[in-house]
Design a protein around this motif. Structure first.
Motif, short mmCIF file in Angstrom:
data_model
loop_
_atom_site.label_atom_id
_atom_site.label_comp_id
_atom_site.label_asym_id
_atom_site.label_seq_id
_atom_site.Cartn_x
_atom_site.Cartn_y
_atom_site.Cartn_z
N ARG A 241 -13.89 54.98 19.65
CA ARG A 241 -13.29 54.62 20.93
C ARG A 241 -12.30 53.47 20.78
N ARG A 242 -12.63 52.46 19.88
CA ARG A 242 -11.75 51.31 19.65
C ARG A 242 -10.41 51.75 19.06
N VAL A 243 -10.47 52.70 18.11
CA VAL A 243 -9.25 53.24 17.52
C VAL A 243 -8.38 53.88 18.60
N ALA A 244 -9.02 54.70 19.45
CA ALA A 244 -8.27 55.39 20.49
C ALA A 244 -7.68 54.41 21.49
N GLU A 245 -8.45 53.37 21.85
CA GLU A 245 -7.97 52.40 22.84
C GLU A 245 -6.77 51.61 22.30
N THR A 246 -6.88 51.14 21.04
CA THR A 246 -5.77 50.35 20.49
C THR A 246 -4.51 51.19 20.35
N ARG A 247 -4.68 52.46 19.97
CA ARG A 247 -3.51 53.34 19.88
C ARG A 247 -2.87 53.52 21.26
N ALA A 248 -3.69 53.66 22.28
CA ALA A 248 -3.16 53.85 23.63
C ALA A 248 -2.43 52.60 24.10
N VAL A 249 -2.99 51.39 23.78
CA VAL A 249 -2.33 50.14 24.20
C VAL A 249 -0.98 49.99 23.51
N ALA A 250 -0.94 50.30 22.20
CA ALA A 250 0.33 50.17 21.46
C ALA A 250 1.38 51.11 22.02
N ASP A 251 0.96 52.36 22.30
CA ASP A 251 1.91 53.33 22.87
C ASP A 251 2.39 52.85 24.24
N ARG A 252 1.49 52.32 25.06
CA ARG A 252 1.89 51.88 26.40
C ARG A 252 2.88 50.73 26.35
N LEU A 253 2.65 49.76 25.46
CA LEU A 253 3.55 48.60 25.39
C LEU A 253 4.93 49.00 24.87
N GLU A 254 4.99 49.95 23.98
CA GLU A 254 6.30 50.42 23.52
C GLU A 254 7.06 51.09 24.66
N VAL A 255 6.34 51.86 25.48
CA VAL A 255 6.97 52.49 26.63
C VAL A 255 7.46 51.44 27.61
N GLU A 256 6.68 50.37 27.83
CA GLU A 256 7.09 49.31 28.75
C GLU A 256 8.34 48.59 28.23
N HIS A 257 8.43 48.38 26.88
CA HIS A 257 9.61 47.73 26.31
C HIS A 257 10.87 48.57 26.59
N ALA A 258 10.79 49.88 26.39
CA ALA A 258 11.93 50.75 26.66
C ALA A 258 12.30 50.71 28.14
N SER A 259 11.29 50.69 29.03
CA SER A 259 11.55 50.66 30.47
C SER A 259 12.24 49.37 30.87
N ALA A 260 11.83 48.22 30.27
CA ALA A 260 12.46 46.93 30.60
C ALA A 260 13.93 46.96 30.23
N GLU A 792 4.92 44.76 19.41
CA GLU A 792 4.71 44.55 17.97
C GLU A 792 3.29 44.06 17.69
N ALA A 793 2.71 43.20 18.53
CA ALA A 793 1.33 42.71 18.33
C ALA A 793 0.31 43.84 18.49
N ALA A 794 0.46 44.74 19.50
CA ALA A 794 -0.47 45.85 19.72
C ALA A 794 -0.48 46.81 18.54
N ARG A 795 0.66 47.07 17.95
CA ARG A 795 0.72 47.97 16.81
C ARG A 795 -0.08 47.41 15.64
N ARG A 796 -0.01 46.10 15.41
CA ARG A 796 -0.78 45.49 14.33
C ARG A 796 -2.30 45.59 14.59
N GLU A 797 -2.76 45.42 15.86
CA GLU A 797 -4.19 45.51 16.19
C GLU A 797 -4.71 46.92 15.98
N HIS A 798 -3.96 47.96 16.27
CA HIS A 798 -4.36 49.37 16.08
C HIS A 798 -4.56 49.66 14.59
#
Length: 1019
Positions: A241-260, A792-798
């Motif tokens: 579950r931790r692997v899946a959650e960190t992957r989801a957070v990294a994907d979400r933050l990358e999407v937010e960066h593109a939206s900004a 960039e920080a979320a990708r490192r945690e995943h």
């Protein structure tokens, strides 16, 4: 009972009919078709629920609904009114209580039976047709029928068959009780056979309880293992579950960066558009101000236009009101002229008005005198009727006084005859008692002999049936052994089916050589050259073959068990048969001993003499008739003094009424003169043509003259005021002459600047957003930079979480957990099956406990049914004996009463009337008996009259009878004789004779003449 009044509405030929009746004998006379029988039919329909044709035919032709009201005095002395109509209305009304005491047909019938004193069980319609209101032409017909037809006619009325029918109905009850006794014995036998397996089922229940305990312990161990595996799987699930959650957070933050980034580009474009809007607003500002000035001018002029429109409306209204005022002035002037003319005409009509009032006063005086004369004439007619009634009463009382004066010494004769009658009754009672005892004993002996013959046949049949049932005992003895074998086969087959299903599932999982437990290829079987599929296929084939053998053996044993159970049921019926056989034999012994006892009793009563009984009855009848006549004579003699006093009162009342008649004659004679005077006064009034009415209309018109003069002056003043008001409104309109030119100039300026005005407004809203958009663009640049750092920080945690999780170990732990849970589930299924077996056995033990308890109730029920059967049999025997005795008593009492009535009517004490057991009327005269068929027509009519009246007295308290055309087909002498005989009937409140001739008018107390729907009392 006493019928006092009958009211008809829309019944046959009567639109309305009202008849009053007195006590005594009443003749209803009139020509054929006048409606005489309708009166009898109305009473029969309302009181006795008897009508010989549909009620629609009873309704007057063309009417929607007809009704009958019969007022009568009941056995309790109270007055009631029975109402019935051709719809659904039917009730009885109590005049004293002012309420309905019974409604609807069933309640009304019940109330009338009680009120009229009708003996319970008597059929009211049959009683009416045979005694109260015998149909026209049938008075003697029933007595001339054959014995069989007479029995049909009178048996139901005398309730002859009721006792026998009751005994026959109880036979069905006895059979039902006997059947239920047999059923109880069958249930007892079945319960005892079920309780034979009680100990065996108890042992099986204990074994099942032990098995449940073992399985519960195994299940607990398996559940502990499954819990340990589950914890390991849970830890690995958390890592996954931790692997899946960190992957989801990294994907979400990358999407937010593109939206900004996209948001920053959009805000910069909006900022440029706001700067261009500020420039356009500055260019259009001058024309925008000119457009606003034009709108203000138009707004001010709009108020002036509204004021001008209001002044124009006032001018139009002022003109209209002035025209209306001119019309009012003309109308009032015309009305004033008419009022002046009316005042002049009033003086001319004054003499005619005075004449009219004088004539009206005279007419009212004459009408008052005429009313007094007519009242005197009506009272005079009433006095004539009252005097006629008094003369009739005087003649009747005189006759009764003379008749009573000749009866001195009747009391002494009655006392002597009373003593003689008591002596004869004592002797007759002894003889009848002996004869009464012998007859039922003889009938009882015949019944016993028939019963003994039936018992012998029943015993023979039961013995044959018992021998047949003995063959079933051997097969029934094997039932416990066969049932045990059947249960063992069932359990074994169930175990094989469960093993087969389990092997089939395991074989499915082992396809490809994988171990179903370890989930990997099995090396041991591979070394032997076999696979799991081969291993489980051999085992499945073996189990299926054994299952087929067990199923065939189970089918055979099941057939043997069914046959043994049928034999057991037959054996249970054999117990019932043996019990019935013993019962029938005991009953046969008892009936044979009873028969011997009856034979001895009959031998002791063999000397009873029926001839002596008949002689004593005849003697008693003669003495009773003589005593009754003497007793009635004594009662009549005791009435002499009261009758004399009543006669003197009638004489005095007649003198007073004659004096009143002479006073009224003079007043009534002036009626014709007064009528003529009234006509002359009314003719004079018509010639005047109502001058007072015409004067009243003219007076109203003249009285308005002064008011109209004042009203005319007011109308002229109003007209002058309205004309001045109209001139002022016209002057006010002059102020608005230049308003239209100013309006056109302002409108042109507004239209010229409209485009610049719109451009200014459209640019203003966008230009106002310039400061805000500059702020938003700066904030968006800062947010885009922050979102880049977070992604960039979320990708490192995943990447760190992926390094910790072991996917292969996770799969192994899941397989081990599934295997542990499967074994636990199999154990749960075994535990459930074991518990079901334990529950079933416990329920069977509880059911057998209930069977044991119900067995005691069945024994009690069997004993209760046996006692009930004995009581029912006793009641049947009693009813058989009582029926003939009750019928004989009815005939004896009716015969005595009929004989007394016959002697009272004919006045001949030397002849005796008897009503025999076959309902034949026999007249005994000079030691010889003459049957009814050999009597003369007059004798037949009197004999039939006596028997029917005696029937009525015996079966009810009703003392009313109707004779419809009793003189049909008789000559004048016979009609006269029958009228005299009916007039001699006593002990009845009312007798009605319906006749189309005057035969009965001299022999009855009252006469009602009917003429085409109307009735009048003659005497």
């Amino acid at each position: 009972m006493h019928v006092t009044r009958v009211e008809l509405e829309n019944i046959k030929s009567y639109e309305r009919g009202d008849f009053s009746f007195e006590r005594g004998t009443t003749a209803i006379v009139g020509e054929n078709g006048a409606g005489k029988t309708t009166i009898l039919e109305a009473i029969a329909w309302a009181i006795f629920d008897t009508l010989d044709y549909p009620k629609d035919d009873f309704l007057r032709r063309g009417a929607k609904k007809g009704s009958v009201r019969v007022t009568f005095e009941g056995a309790d002395g109270r007055q009631y009114m029975a109402y019935r109509d051709t719809g659904q209305g039917y009730y009885v009304y109590d005049d004293a209580l002012k309420m309905k005491v019974a409604e609807k047909k069933a309640d009304v019938k019940k109330f009338l039976d009680q009120c009229l004193g009708i003996e319970p069980g008597t059929e009211l319609k049959a009683l009416f047709r045979s005694a109260i209101g015998v149909p026209q032409g049938l008075f003697t017909t029933e007595f001339l029928l054959s014995p069989t037809d007479r029995k049909k006619a009178f048996d139901r009325l005398l309730k002859v068959e009721e006792y026998r029918e009751s005994a026959e109905r109880l036979r069905d009850t006895a059979n039902l009780i006997n059947e239920r006794t047999v059923e109880a014995r069958v249930r007892i036998s079945g319960a005892e056979s079920q309780l034979a397996r009680y100990d065996e089922i108890t042992d099986e229940h204990k074994t099942a309880l032990a098995r449940v305990g073992e399985l519960d312990q195994t299940l607990a161990e398996l559940q502990l293992e499954a819990e340990a595996r589950a914890r390991a799987v849970s830890e690995l699930d958390e890592a996954e579950r931790r692997v899946a959650e960190t992957r989801a957070v990294a994907d979400r933050l990358e999407v937010e960066h593109a939206s900004a980034g996209r948001r920053l580009a959009d805000l910069q474009s909006d900022l440029a558009a706001a700067r261009r809007a500020v420039e356009r607003q500055r260019d259009a500002e001058a024309d925008y101000r000119a457009h606003l000035d034009a709108l203000d001018s138009l707004k001010l002029m709009e108020a002036e236009r509204a004021e001008r429109d209001r002044v124009r409306a006032e001018a139009v209204e002022a003109a209209r009101m002035a025209a209306a005022a001119e019309a009012d002035v003309r109308r009032i002037d015309e009305a004033f002229a008419r009022a002046s003319q009316a005042r002049a005409s009033l003086a001319e009509l004054a003499p005619d008005v005075a004449r009219q009032e004088e004539l009206e006063r005279e007419r009212e005086r004459l009408r008052d005198l005429l009313a007094r004369a007519r009242a005197a004439r009506e009272r005079l007619a009433q006095l004539e009727r009252e005097l006629e009634d008094l003369r009739g009463q005087h003649a009747e009382l005189s006759r009764r006084v003379r008749a009573s004066e000749g009866l001195e010494g009747a009391q002494a004769r009655a006392e002597n005859l009373e003593s003689e009658r008591t002596d004869v009754e004592t002797r007759l009672s002894g003889v009848e008692k002996a004869l009464a005892e012998r007859k039922p004993l003889a009938r009882q002996r015949r019944d016993l002999a028939a019963e003994i013959e039936r018992l012998l046949k029943s015993i023979t049949s039961l013995e044959r049936e018992a021998r047949e049932f003995e063959q079933s005992a051997t097969a029934a003895a094997r039932l416990p052994e066969l049932e045990a074998h059947e249960r063992a086969l069932t359990h074994e087959a169930a175990a094989l089916r469960a093993a087969t299903e389990r092997d089939e599932k395991t074989s499915e999982k082992a396809k490809g050589g994988v171990c179903p437990i370890l989930h990997e290829p099995c090396k041991n079987l591979a070394e032997e050259g076999r696979t799991f599929e081969d291993y489980f296929a051999v085992q499945l084939k073996t189990n299926r073959a054994q299952l087929v053998v067990l199923e065939k053996e189970g089918a055979r044993i099941s057939g043997d068990v069914r046959a043994a159970r049928e034999a057991e049921k037959a054996l249970a019926r054999s117990e019932t048969t043996r019990a019935r056989l013993a019962q029938e034999r005991a009953l046969l012994d008892e009936r044979e001993s009873t028969l011997a006892r009856l034979d001895s009793q009959l031998a002791a009563l063999a000397g009873a003499d029926e001839r002596l009984r008949d002689e004593l009855r005849a003697e008693l009848t003669g003495v009773h008739m003589a005593w009754k006549k003497a007793h009635e004579d004594a009662l009549l003699y005791a009435e002499v003094e009261p009758l004399r006093a009543q006669l003197k009162g009638i004489t005095d009342e007649g003198k007073r009424r004659k004096e009143e008649r002479e006073e009224l004659s003079a007043a009534a004679s002036a009626e014709a003169t007064l009528t003529q005077d009234i006509r002359e006064a009314e003719r004079a009034l018509r010639e005047l043509r109502d001058p007072r009415g015409r004067a009243a209309a003219l007076r109203v018109e003249a009285e308005r003259e002064a008011a109209l003069q004042i009203e005319a002056q007011g109308a002229r003043d109003v007209l002058q005021s309205l004309q001045k008001q109209k001139a002022a409104v016209d002057a006010r309109l002059e102020r608005f002459v230049e308003l239209d030119a100013k309006w056109s100039q302002a409108t042109a300026q507004r239209d010229r600047t409209i485009a610049a005005y719109r451009e200014y407004l459209e640019s203003a809203s966008l230009a106002a957003t310039l400061p805000a958009r500059e702020t938003e663009a700066t904030a968006a640049e800062e947010k885009a930079a922050q979102s880049k750092l977070a992604a960039e920080a979320a990708r490192r945690e995943h990447e760190s979480a992926v390094a910790v999780y072991d996917r292969e170990r996770h799969g192994q732990e899941r397989g081990a957990l599934a295997l542990a849970r499967e074994r636990a589930a199999a154990t749960v299924a075994q535990a459930h099956a074991a518990r079901d077996a334990e529950t079933r056995l416990a329920a069977e033990i509880a059911r057998l406990d209930e069977v044991r308890a119900s067995l005691r109730e069945e024994f009690l029920e069997k004993e209760r049914l046996e006692r009930m059967f004995e009581a029912t049999d006793f009641i049947r025997d009693t009813l058989k004996k009582a029926g003939p005795l009750v019928t004989e008593s009815y005939l004896y009492n009716i015969s005595i009463e009929a004989n007394q009535l016959f002697r009272d009517i004919t006045g001949e004490g030397g002849r005796a009337l008897k009503w025999s057991k076959d309902y034949d009327i026999v007249l005994e005269e000079g030691g010889h008996e003459r049957p009814f068929a050999n009597l003369s027509g007059g004798e037949q009519m009197v004999a039939a009259l006596s028997v029917r009246l005696a029937l009525l007295k015996q079966l009810s308290d009703i003392r009313v009878a109707f004779f419809d055309e009793p003189t049909v087909n008789m000559d004048a002498e016979r009609r006269e004789r029958l009228a005299q005989q009916i007039g001699l009937v006593r002990d009845f409140d009312q007798l009605f004779v319906i006749s189309h001739d005057d035969t009965f008018e001299e022999a009855v107390d009252n006469v009602v003449a009917v003429t085409r729907g109307e009735a009048r009392e003659v005497a």
